[in-house]
Motif scaffolding. Structure first.
Motif, PDB file in Angstrom:
ATOM      1  N   VAL A 272       3.394-100.731 -73.570  1.00 15.74           N
ATOM      2  CA  VAL A 272       4.174 -99.846 -72.491  1.00 15.74           C
ATOM      3  C   VAL A 272       3.941-101.348 -71.455  1.00 15.74           C
ATOM      4  CG1 VAL A 272       4.100 -98.433 -70.494  1.00 15.74           C
ATOM      5  CG2 VAL A 272       3.667 -97.854 -72.520  1.00 15.74           C
ATOM      6  N   VAL A 273       3.225-102.658 -71.490  1.00 16.27           N
ATOM      7  CA  VAL A 273       2.870-103.463 -70.417  1.00 16.27           C
ATOM      8  C   VAL A 273       4.176-104.106 -71.144  1.00 16.27           C
ATOM      9  CG1 VAL A 273       2.050-105.722 -69.426  1.00 16.27           C
ATOM     10  CG2 VAL A 273       0.801-103.103 -69.924  1.00 16.27           C
ATOM     11  N   ARG A 274       4.053-104.436 -72.343  1.00 11.68           N
ATOM     12  CA  ARG A 274       5.300-105.142 -72.974  1.00 11.68           C
ATOM     13  C   ARG A 274       6.415-104.742 -72.469  1.00 11.68           C
ATOM     14  NH1 ARG A 274       2.106-105.971 -77.322  1.00 11.68           N
ATOM     15  NH2 ARG A 274       3.302-104.372 -77.909  1.00 11.68           N
ATOM     16  N   GLU A 275       6.862-103.424 -72.830  1.00 12.45           N
ATOM     17  CA  GLU A 275       8.442-102.777 -72.279  1.00 12.45           C
ATOM     18  C   GLU A 275       8.711-102.681 -71.453  1.00 12.45           C
ATOM     19  OE1 GLU A 275      10.889-100.764 -74.553  1.00 12.45           O
ATOM     20  OE2 GLU A 275       9.692-102.369 -76.712  1.00 12.45           O
ATOM     21  N   THR A 276       7.372-103.145 -69.939  1.00  8.32           N
ATOM     22  CA  THR A 276       7.207-102.815 -68.737  1.00  8.32           C
ATOM     23  C   THR A 276       7.969-103.909 -68.232  1.00  8.32           C
ATOM     24  OG1 THR A 276       6.891-100.485 -68.358  1.00  8.32           O
ATOM     25  CG2 THR A 276       6.638-102.096 -66.394  1.00  8.32           C
ATOM     26  N   ALA A 277       7.906-105.119 -68.636  1.00 12.06           N
ATOM     27  CA  ALA A 277       8.078-107.025 -68.003  1.00 12.06           C
ATOM     28  C   ALA A 277       9.110-106.687 -68.917  1.00 12.06           C
ATOM     29  CB  ALA A 277       7.239-107.031 -69.152  1.00 12.06           C
ATOM     30  N   GLN A 278       9.638-106.692 -70.255  1.00 12.12           N
ATOM     31  CA  GLN A 278      11.255-106.089 -70.226  1.00 12.12           C
ATOM     32  C   GLN A 278      11.761-105.584 -69.626  1.00 12.12           C
ATOM     33  OE1 GLN A 278      11.962-107.851 -73.603  1.00 12.12           O
ATOM     34  NE2 GLN A 278      13.535-107.613 -72.290  1.00 12.12           N
ATOM     35  N   ALA A 279      11.842-104.603 -69.225  1.00 16.37           N
ATOM     36  CA  ALA A 279      12.477-103.348 -68.125  1.00 16.37           C
ATOM     37  C   ALA A 279      12.618-104.515 -66.975  1.00 16.37           C
ATOM     38  CB  ALA A 279      12.289-102.909 -68.445  1.00 16.37           C
TER      39      ALA A 279
END
Ligand code: PLP
Length: 368
Positions: A272-279
Motif C-alpha cells: 500500500v505504501v509503495r502504491e501510494t507513493a506511485q499515486a
C-alpha cells in the motif's frame, strides 16, 4: 427544555459531508471516491478473512481492554501495553483527549484549517480554539504556533504529522524542537494518522511523557476506515485518565480482530505504501503537465494549486458533476488547492481525464 449553554452556542454544522449525501443530492449513481483519504488499496486480505470468520460472533461484545491488540501494538512500539489505549479511530481518541485535558472555557491551539475534528471537539466540550495560518509554502507554521502557545498558554496544542490537508511531513527533530518549545503546562496532541506512509526513523522518536499524546489509526494505510479503530501512545498515567471517561464497549469487536490481523500482514502494508507513493508521483506529473503546482506530500493525497479559492471550488464542483469526488482545504492560504486522495490506477485515470476536461472547458470558456 433547554440544551446546555455549550450546545446551544454551537453552530449547526458538521465538519464533513459524506460522499453518500453528495451522491443523493446530485443524483449520482457512482462516484470515484478520492475525497476522504480512504485507502483505495483496501484492507489486508488477512484482515478481511479474520473478520469474516468471526462474523457469527457479532452477538458478543468486544474485549473492553482490547488486550490482544494492545499486546501486539506494544510489541511493535517497544512499550508496555499500559501505554497504549485503543479507541474507535483517532476521531474518538481526540475527543477523549479534549475531554480529559481541556476545561470548559479553556484554550487550545492548532493550525488554521487543519484536520477539522480537533476543532469540532474543542467547540463541543466548550473550549476555545486559537489558530495560526499555514505558511505560504503550505506548512504548519511551527514557530508561530509555538509563539502563540507561549502567549495564550493553552491546555492542548494539536499538530498533525504528516499533516492533513497539506500532506507536509515534518522531520522528527523539528517536531521534537517544537514540542520542547511549548509551555510546560501544554500538552501536545500529535496526530500521526499518516505515519505509516513516512519512514519510521524520520518520525518523532518514541517518547512517553505526560505532555505528549500521539494518536494512530487503522483507517488510512491499513484500509480499515469503516471499521473505526485507532490507538493512542501515551503514558500510563494519561491512559488511566482516558480510562475514566472512555466508552468501555465503544470499540467494535470485529475491528479489533481486523486490526490485529492487519498488523501481522506487513507485506500488504508495504505494498500500500509503495502504491501510494506511485499515486502521488502520478498526480505530481499530471499537475506538472497541466502547469499546476503541488505541495510535496508524504501522506496518501496530494494538494494541487488551482490559483484561487474560487477556482478550486469550481474545479471541485465540476469534478463532482463528472462523478469524481475530491475535497479542498477550507482556509487560506491552502484554500486555493484541491486535495485528491491516492487512487488505484483506474481511479487516477478517471481523475486525470475529468480534470483535463474541466480545465480545457474552462480555458475555452475564457477564450475571447
Ligand atoms: C483521516 C484522519 C483522521 C481520522 O482518523 P480515524 O481513525 O478514522 O478517526 C484523523 N486525523 C487525521 C489527520 C486524518 O487525516
Amino acid at each position: 427544555m433547554k440544551a446546555t449553554r455549550v450546545v446551544e452556542g454551537l453552530p449547526a454544522n458538521t465538519p464533513f459531508i459524506g460522499p453518500e449525501r453528495l451522491m443523493r443530492e446530485n443524483g449520482l449513481r457512482e462516484l470515484v471516491r478520492l475525497g476522504a483519504n480512504e485507502s483505495a488499496f483496501g484492507p489486508s486480505p488477512r484482515a478481511v478473512a479474520a473478520m469474516t470468520g468471526e462474523l457469527e460472533r457479532l452477538a458478543w461484545y468486544g474485549d473492553p481492554d482490547s488486550y490482544a491488540l494492545r499486546e501486539a501494538l506494544a510489541a511493535r512500539h517497544g512499550c508496555p501495553a499500559e501505554q497504549i489505549l485503543v479507541g474507535s479511530g483517532i476521531d474518538d481518541l481526540m475527543g477523549l483527549c479534549v475531554r480529559v485535558f481541556l476545561e470548559i472555557g479553556g484554550t487550545a491551539v492548532a493550525a488554521r484549517g487543519t484536520y477539522p475534528t480537533f476543532a469540532y471537539h474543542v467547540a463541543g466540550y466548550g473550549g476555545r480554539l486559537e489558530t495560526v495560518p499555514y505558511t505560504n509554502e503550505g506548512e504548519p507554521d511551527l514557530e508561530a504556533i509555538a509563539a502563540l502557545a507561549q502567549r495564550v498558554r493553552p491546555s492542548i496544542v494539536y499538530l498533525a504529522n504528516p499533516d492533513n490537508p497539506s500532506g507536509v511531513f515534518l522531520d522528527g527533530d523539528r517536531v521534537a524542537r517544537f514540542y520542547e518549545s511549548l509551555p510546560g503546562e501544554t500538552l501536545l496532541l500529535l496526530d500521526e494518522a499518516y505515519a505509516d506512509f513516512a519512514e519510521r526513523d524520520r518520525l518523532l522518536e518514541p517518547r512517553f511523557e505526560d505532555r505528549l499524546v500521539r494518536v494512530r489509526t487503522f483507517s488510512k494505510a491499513y484500509g480499515l476506515a469503516g471499521a473505526r479503530i485507532g490507538y493512542a501512545l501515551l503514558t500510563q498515567r494519561n491512559a488511566e485518565r482516558f480510562e475514566r471517561v472512555r466508552l468501555q464497549y465503544g470499540v467494535n469487536r470485529n475491528a479489533q480482530i481486523g486490526a490485529l490481523a492487519s498488523l501481522e500482514d506487513e507485506e500488504h502494508l508495504a505494498w500500500v505504501v509503495r502504491e501510494t507513493a506511485q499515486a502521488r508521483a502520478d498526480y505530481e506529473r499530471l499537475a506538472c503537465e497541466l502547469g499546476l503546482s503541488t505541495i510535496p506530500s508524504r501522506a496518501n493525497f496530494v494538494c494541487i494549486d488551482m490559483g484561487s479559492a474560487a477556482r478550486a471550488s469550481e474545479v471541485m464542483a465540476e469534478l463532482l458533476r463528472r462523478g469524481v469526488w475530491i475535497r479542498k482545504p477550507g482556509a487560506p492560504p491552502l484554500d486555493r488547492y484541491v486535495r485528491v486522495s491516492a487512487g488505484t490506477p483506474p481511479m487516477r485515470d478517471a481523475f486525470a481525464r475529468a480534470l483535463r476536461a474541466v480545465l480545457s472547458e474552462r480555458a475555452s470558456a475564457a477564450a475571447p
